[in-house]
Design an enzyme around this catalytic site. Structure first.
Site, PDB file in Angstrom:
ATOM      1  N   TYR A  64      84.963  29.693  18.101  1.00 25.35           N
ATOM      2  CA  TYR A  64      83.783  30.529  17.888  1.00 25.35           C
ATOM      3  C   TYR A  64      83.750  31.157  16.498  1.00 25.35           C
ATOM      4  CZ  TYR A  64      83.006  30.256  22.955  1.00 25.35           C
ATOM      5  OH  TYR A  64      82.784  29.819  24.237  1.00 25.35           O
ATOM      6  N   ASP A 176      84.254  31.949  34.131  1.00 28.57           N
ATOM      7  CA  ASP A 176      83.030  31.730  34.906  1.00 28.57           C
ATOM      8  C   ASP A 176      83.324  30.919  36.169  1.00 28.57           C
ATOM      9  OD1 ASP A 176      81.646  33.140  33.060  1.00 28.57           O
ATOM     10  OD2 ASP A 176      80.219  31.560  32.537  1.00 28.57           O
TER      11      ASP A 176
END
Length: 362
Positions: A64, A176
């Site tokens: 990222y 998640d």
């Protein structure tokens, strides 16, 4: 409505830049299945009952942030997009030490996750964690697992895990996956923490794992429990107040046992609006603290607490952002952080009397 914004202006960039600028490198994402929600998971009850695992995500490095990254137009008119997954030994060691410390307070078991079979950064991750364990991992049972296998094992046998430590990308994905073991993404809180200072304090930010869900905004359908549990984590890790953190967590469990649900969470004839689980938790917390003997499901005074709590949370959020701004040592925040400062008009507080002293002492 933000999908078409330039990449640097997307709302996610504001959040990850904030994490990077104040070096919140450790991200704790617990996945706990509360007994009343065992039947809400898509997995069999015997698979998820009693589940209590912790995913530790490295939050300020990896794909990222690393360069080079971008989209280039080639000579033939086609385009190529590329990102770099880069980690240094020191970045891996500091998150590895956090994993070992957390495991010592739990079941002394750490699973390190990467893709060492196909990624050089994964090879370095595995080698570094292995060497670190030899030096600092006394009493810790360490195992290694490829990220794709870990995703499968989380669905097959999640209770084999205790602490899972992984890089930024895999932590984002696996947390998640773990959320659905609990029955809802709306049940997962998180804590993003920096390194402890000499006095034991640290920079921190607390937030639910889930996004903003604009499609249900204003409909009182959202599950508020991840936000409530994030507040509990703030009490535990920033204020060292385990007593009140436990009080809130027990109140959440009791509220779920009472049957409180939101329609978007589990549509049944007993579902209710967002306000109800929140107010039940407040009343149960008060009752557990010895302040009331009222039935939390019958009190006519509950609704008036909602506005107070929402207002308090909003003020705490703004205060936290202000605190982080003052305590940050960075003098050149990139565009998204400037946007936050502008929206909240934080820059005018930078010269508040004593702020320089606070910054230097931090």
């Amino acid at each position: 409505e933000y999908d078409d914004l330039p990449f640097k202006n997307k709302t996610e960039q504001c959040l990850i830049t904030l994490r990077k600028e104040i070096d919140l490198f450790e991200n704790l994402r617990p996945a706990i299945v509360f007994p009343p929600l065992v039947e809400s998971s898509t997995l069999k009850p015997e698979i998820v009952s009693g589940l209590d695992i912790l995913i530790l995500r490295e939050l300020t490095g990896g794909i990222y942030f690393a360069e080079p990254r971008g989209i280039d137009t080639l000579s033939d008119g086609s385009r190529k997009g590329y990102d770099t997954n880069l980690y240094t030994t020191s970045e891996i060691e500091r998150i590895g030490n956090v994993a070992f410390d957390l495991a010592r307070k739990r079941s002394s078991k750490v699973t390190s996750v990467e893709k060492a079979n196909v990624m050089h950064s994964g090879v370095l991750w595995r080698d570094t964690i292995t060497d670190l364990h030899k030096r600092n991992g006394n009493g810790i049972q360490l195992s290694h697992m490829y990220a794709d296998n870990c995703a499968m094992q989380l669905l097959r046998n999640p209770k084999q895990f205790d602490v899972i430590v992984c890089d930024n990308l895999f932590g984002d994905i696996l947390s998640d996956v773990a959320a659905m073991l609990t029955g809802s993404l709306g049940m997962l809180p998180s804590a993003s923490l920096g390194s402890p200072r000499k006095d034991g304090s640290r920079k921190a930010m607390y937030e639910p794992v889930h996004g903003s869900a604009p499609d249900i905004a204003g409909k009182e359908l959202a599950n508020p429990l991840a936000q409530v549990l994030s507040f509990s984590m703030m009490l535990r890790y920033s204020f060292n107040d385990s007593e009140n953190a436990n009080l809130i967590e027990n109140a959440v469990s009791d509220a779920l046992s009472s049957g409180a649900r939101t329609n978007v969470y589990i549509p049944t004839e007993r579902s209710t609006i967002t306000r109800k689980p929140t107010t039940i938790i407040i009343r149960l917390s008060s009752t557990s603290a010895g302040n009331s003997n009222e039935n939390p499901l019958e009190s006519p005074l509950l609704d008036c607490w909602v506005t107070r709590v929402i207002s308090t949370i909003a003020l705490l959020t703004i205060s936290l952002l202000l605190f982080l701004k003052i305590m940050s040592n960075s003098t050149t925040p990139s565009y998204p952080l400037n946007l936050v400062s502008e929206l909240l008009n934080l820059d005018k507080y930078s010269s508040y009397p004593g702020s320089e002293k606070v910054s230097q002492s931090g």
